[in-house]
Design a protein around this motif. Structure first.
Motif, PDB file in Angstrom:
ATOM      1  N   HIS A  39       0.927  -1.163  -0.090  1.00  0.00           N
ATOM      2  CA  HIS A  39       0.020   0.078  -0.119  1.00  0.00           C
ATOM      3  C   HIS A  39       0.897   1.233   0.215  1.00  0.00           C
ATOM      4  N   ASN A  40       1.926   1.469   0.813  1.00  0.00           N
ATOM      5  CA  ASN A  40       2.785   2.279   0.928  1.00  0.00           C
ATOM      6  C   ASN A  40       3.545   2.585  -0.585  1.00  0.00           C
ATOM      7  N   PHE A  41       3.866   1.619  -1.494  1.00  0.00           N
ATOM      8  CA  PHE A  41       4.557   1.749  -2.593  1.00  0.00           C
ATOM      9  C   PHE A  41       3.540   2.270  -3.691  1.00  0.00           C
ATOM     10  N   HIS A  42       2.290   1.724  -3.380  1.00  0.00           N
ATOM     11  CA  HIS A  42       1.087   2.269  -4.372  1.00  0.00           C
ATOM     12  C   HIS A  42       0.875   3.711  -4.069  1.00  0.00           C
ATOM     13  N   TRP A  43       1.067   4.212  -2.820  1.00  0.00           N
ATOM     14  CA  TRP A  43       0.885   5.769  -2.772  1.00  0.00           C
ATOM     15  C   TRP A  43       2.190   6.362  -3.395  1.00  0.00           C
ATOM     16  N   ASN A  44       3.277   5.755  -3.301  1.00  0.00           N
ATOM     17  CA  ASN A  44       4.549   6.892  -3.440  1.00  0.00           C
ATOM     18  C   ASN A  44       5.487   6.117  -4.786  1.00  0.00           C
ATOM     19  N   VAL A  45       4.882   5.480  -5.488  1.00  0.00           N
ATOM     20  CA  VAL A  45       5.321   5.211  -6.739  1.00  0.00           C
ATOM     21  C   VAL A  45       5.461   6.225  -7.694  1.00  0.00           C
ATOM     22  N   PHE A  50       4.473   4.372 -13.541  1.00  0.00           N
ATOM     23  CA  PHE A  50       3.644   5.107 -12.526  1.00  0.00           C
ATOM     24  C   PHE A  50       2.308   4.289 -12.828  1.00  0.00           C
ATOM     25  N   ASN A  51       1.463   4.429 -13.678  1.00  0.00           N
ATOM     26  CA  ASN A  51       0.244   3.911 -13.929  1.00  0.00           C
ATOM     27  C   ASN A  51      -0.012   2.434 -13.686  1.00  0.00           C
ATOM     28  N   SER A  52       1.027   1.689 -14.416  1.00  0.00           N
ATOM     29  CA  SER A  52       0.767   0.257 -14.385  1.00  0.00           C
ATOM     30  C   SER A  52       1.200  -0.245 -13.003  1.00  0.00           C
ATOM     31  N   LEU A  53       2.314   0.300 -12.422  1.00  0.00           N
ATOM     32  CA  LEU A  53       2.910  -0.290 -11.198  1.00  0.00           C
ATOM     33  C   LEU A  53       1.611   0.406  -9.824  1.00  0.00           C
ATOM     34  N   HIS A  54       1.127   1.496  -9.967  1.00  0.00           N
ATOM     35  CA  HIS A  54       0.225   1.863  -9.324  1.00  0.00           C
ATOM     36  C   HIS A  54      -1.038   1.121  -9.302  1.00  0.00           C
ATOM     37  N   GLN A  55      -1.586   0.753 -10.235  1.00  0.00           N
ATOM     38  CA  GLN A  55      -2.598  -0.277 -10.517  1.00  0.00           C
ATOM     39  C   GLN A  55      -2.414  -1.408  -9.969  1.00  0.00           C
ATOM     40  N   MET A  56      -1.260  -2.105 -10.499  1.00  0.00           N
ATOM     41  CA  MET A  56      -0.833  -3.520 -10.002  1.00  0.00           C
ATOM     42  C   MET A  56      -0.618  -3.579  -8.462  1.00  0.00           C
ATOM     43  N   PHE A  57      -0.017  -2.476  -7.870  1.00  0.00           N
ATOM     44  CA  PHE A  57       0.183  -2.537  -6.530  1.00  0.00           C
ATOM     45  C   PHE A  57      -1.429  -2.648  -5.659  1.00  0.00           C
ATOM     46  N   THR A  59      -4.097  -3.775  -6.859  1.00  0.00           N
ATOM     47  CA  THR A  59      -4.677  -5.016  -6.844  1.00  0.00           C
ATOM     48  C   THR A  59      -4.165  -5.961  -6.043  1.00  0.00           C
ATOM     49  N   GLN A  60      -2.814  -5.905  -5.775  1.00  0.00           N
ATOM     50  CA  GLN A  60      -2.247  -6.828  -4.881  1.00  0.00           C
ATOM     51  C   GLN A  60      -2.559  -6.442  -3.125  1.00  0.00           C
ATOM     52  N   TYR A  61      -2.568  -5.104  -2.941  1.00  0.00           N
ATOM     53  CA  TYR A  61      -2.794  -4.976  -1.300  1.00  0.00           C
ATOM     54  C   TYR A  61      -4.330  -5.071  -1.183  1.00  0.00           C
ATOM     55  N   THR A  62      -5.122  -4.872  -2.201  1.00  0.00           N
ATOM     56  CA  THR A  62      -6.551  -5.389  -2.044  1.00  0.00           C
ATOM     57  C   THR A  62      -6.946  -6.840  -1.642  1.00  0.00           C
ATOM     58  N   GLU A  63      -6.092  -7.547  -2.459  1.00  0.00           N
ATOM     59  CA  GLU A  63      -6.045  -8.802  -2.303  1.00  0.00           C
ATOM     60  C   GLU A  63      -5.926  -9.439  -0.931  1.00  0.00           C
ATOM     61  N   GLN A  64      -4.524  -8.794  -0.592  1.00  0.00           N
ATOM     62  CA  GLN A  64      -3.804  -8.940   0.754  1.00  0.00           C
ATOM     63  C   GLN A  64      -4.679  -8.637   1.805  1.00  0.00           C
ATOM     64  N   TRP A  65      -5.521  -7.656   1.814  1.00  0.00           N
ATOM     65  CA  TRP A  65      -6.365  -7.031   3.022  1.00  0.00           C
ATOM     66  C   TRP A  65      -7.327  -8.142   3.254  1.00  0.00           C
TER      67      TRP A  65
END
Length: 161
Positions: A39-45, A50-57, A59-65
């Motif tokens: 989630h931190n990396f999503h906010w700060n990438v 940017f766009n692809s990593l922001h979206q990928m992160f 998706t990943q933190y939502t699944e993790q939550w």
């Protein structure tokens, strides 16, 4: 017995339940640390990806939550309290926090390492869970391993030329 003194009789010994709950607590700590890192990396990438990593992160933190709840609820079903504070997670986690704001590809490297560490934590529990014939926990671990191994592979693919 649970914390209220009720006898728990689900076909697992008290010792097995305690050992499995302890192992799941470590998995919960690694999972929460991974969630927070992602989630931190999503906010700060930033940068060209940017766009692809922001979206990928995201998706990943939502699944993790969602997974955090499943792990914590399994600990509770075994009759133990789930850890839920930063201080408990720091003691239990094998993943260390990342200082500062790394560059985008360094974020990906950190996430590969954290995904793999979380997979190792889950895998380390399998012999205990299998010996106890704890199928619900085995199913949970199989699901988590599938997610962490696949996510690590996808992240590693970003690092290849």
């Amino acid at each position: 017995m649970d914390e209220k003194g009720f006898k728990i009789d689900i076909g697992l010994s008290d010792e097995s339940r305690a050992s499995i709950a302890a192992g799941l607590s470590g998995l919960l700590a690694d999972s929460y640390t991974l969630y927070l890192m992602t989630h931190n990396f999503h906010w700060n990438v930033k940068g060209p990806m940017f766009n692809s990593l922001h979206q990928m992160f995201m998706t990943q933190y939502t699944e993790q939550w969602t997974a955090l709840d499943l792990i914590a609820e399994r600990i509770r079903a075994l009759g133990y309290p789930a850890p839920g504070t930063y201080s408990e997670f720091v003691k239990l986690a094998t993943i260390k926090e990342v200082e500062g704001v790394p560059k985008a590809m360094e974020m990906v490297r950190h996430l590969v390492t954290a995904q793999e560490a979380t997979a190792r934590t889950a895998r380390k529990l399998l012999p205990l869970v299998n010996d106890a014939d704890d199928q619900p926990t085995a199913d949970l671990l199989a699901q988590r391993l599938d997610v962490h191994e696949k996510t690590a592979w996808m992240l590693r693919s970003l690092l290849e030329e």
